[in-house]
Design an enzyme around this catalytic site. Structure first.
Site, PDB file in Angstrom:
ATOM      1  CD  GLN A 148      -2.458  -8.565   4.465  1.00  0.00           C
ATOM      2  OE1 GLN A 148      -3.208  -7.621   4.564  1.00  0.00           O
ATOM      3  NE2 GLN A 148      -1.190  -8.410   4.109  1.00  0.00           N
ATOM      4  CG  HIS A 195       6.715  -2.448   2.346  1.00  0.00           C
ATOM      5  ND1 HIS A 195       6.662  -1.330   3.123  1.00  0.00           N
ATOM      6  CD2 HIS A 195       5.464  -2.953   2.323  1.00  0.00           C
ATOM      7  CE1 HIS A 195       5.433  -1.142   3.542  1.00  0.00           C
ATOM      8  NE2 HIS A 195       4.678  -2.111   3.085  1.00  0.00           N
ATOM      9  CB  ILE A 197      11.800  -6.212   8.921  1.00  0.00           C
ATOM     10  CG1 ILE A 197      11.909  -7.245   7.782  1.00  0.00           C
ATOM     11  CG2 ILE A 197      13.102  -5.419   9.044  1.00  0.00           C
ATOM     12  CD1 ILE A 197      13.029  -8.259   7.925  1.00  0.00           C
ATOM     13  CE  LYS A 223       3.322  -4.688  12.448  1.00  0.00           C
ATOM     14  NZ  LYS A 223       2.421  -3.977  11.615  1.00  0.00           N
ATOM     15  CG  MET A 239      -1.895  -1.189   1.191  1.00  0.00           C
ATOM     16  SD  MET A 239      -3.446  -0.882   2.013  1.00  0.00           S
ATOM     17  CE  MET A 239      -2.885  -0.548   3.660  1.00  0.00           C
TER      18      MET A 239
END
Ligand code: PAF
Length: 281
Positions: free
Chosen positions: A150, A34, A173, A146, A27
């Site tokens: 999901q 990421h 991370i 994380k 997003m």
């Protein structure tokens, strides 16, 4: 690195990419979490596509969609630096035209934990991820641990809808002091940033107790709650000790669990988790 916005430009650019193809859905407002997904995708695949789309349908009214941090130029610089081949930045109108009416609802595993407090959140996530899968048709897709629930929802959807895609879940991370990386950390002021350490501290305290022999689910939840409640700026929304695959809340003695929580630090809602496993499981 090529950047495209429209579906047609995406299709044309995909024709030029070598397979296997990895997809990293994001997003935007990228951080090292990421980038770790992109790096992993680069190791596994000949080409990597990153999508940047702040998906409105996974935000409830009153959540932070309008204020969600955005900085496309910075994101593109970071993605170039890790060797991304193609970035797709679709518009909201193209993903959800006015007559849009089809939703993906992963029934069971969407319900507990985040699903209890973020109504329709996973319907929005599953729908957009399904659209990204259909549009990019990757061989592998990368998500972070994380967002543990999901990950479970997407794996379930991937199986249920027979996508020929391998889902790769990559580790959380953390900042050097333990805070799990999140785009939402940018909302925290200095005091809140310090207070936010209660999440990882709670998880680590529970992990230490588990390793020393504490196996009772209630007690493990209580250890996390006590650590978070000691922090003045923190308000615990939930702490869960759940089966790592079914996400059913566990009671009594446990052998393994997904220990997860949501905590408000001021107005910022943060989530974090750890998987507790006995050494021989
Ligand atoms: O994890 C995220 O950033 C989002 O939920 C995702 C998977 C990109 C779908 O919008």
């Amino acid at each position: 690195m090529k950047t495209v916005e429209t579906f047609d430009a995406l299709q044309e650019a995909l024709l030029r990419l070598k397979r296997p193809l990895g997809l990293v859905p994001t997003m935007g407002y990228l951080h090292k979490g990421h980038l770790s997904l992109v790096k992993r995708a680069k190791q596994d695949c000949a080409s990597v596509v990153v999508s940047i789309f702040a998906n409105p349908t996974q935000f409830a009214p009153g959540e932070d969609l309008e204020n969600y941090p955005r900085d496309i130029d910075r994101d593109l610089g970071l993605l170039k630096g890790v060797g991304t081949n193609l970035v797709w930045i679709p518009s909201v109108k193209s993903m959800y035209p006015d007559d849009f009416q089809t939703w993906i609802n992963v029934e069971g595993v969407s319900k507990p934990l985040e699903g209890r407090v973020r109504i329709n959140h996973f319907r929005g996530v599953a729908t957009i991820v399904s659209k990204l899968f259909n549009s990019v048709r990757p061989d592998k897709a990368y998500f972070g641990q994380k967002d543990a629930q999901q990950a479970v929802v997407i794996e379930q959807m991937n199986r249920d809808l027979n996508y020929p895609i391998e889902i790769v879940i990559c580790p959380i991370i953390r900042e050097p002091d333990g805070l799990a990386m999140s785009s939402r950390n940018s909302y925290l002021n200095e005091r809140e940033r310090h207070a936010a350490l209660c999440l990882s501290r709670g998880l680590n305290t529970a992990r230490d107790a588990f390793q020393k022999g504490e196996k009772h689910a209630d007690k493990i939840r209580e250890i996390v709650a006590n650590v978070v409640n000691e922090e003045q700026l923190a308000e615990l929304q939930y702490v869960s000790c759940a089966h790592p695959e079914t996400l059913e809340e566990l009671e009594g003695e446990i052998e393994s669990c997904l220990l997860s929580m949501a905590v408000f630090i001021g107005r910022t809602r943060l989530i974090d988790n750890i998987v507790l496993l006995q050494p021989n499981t």
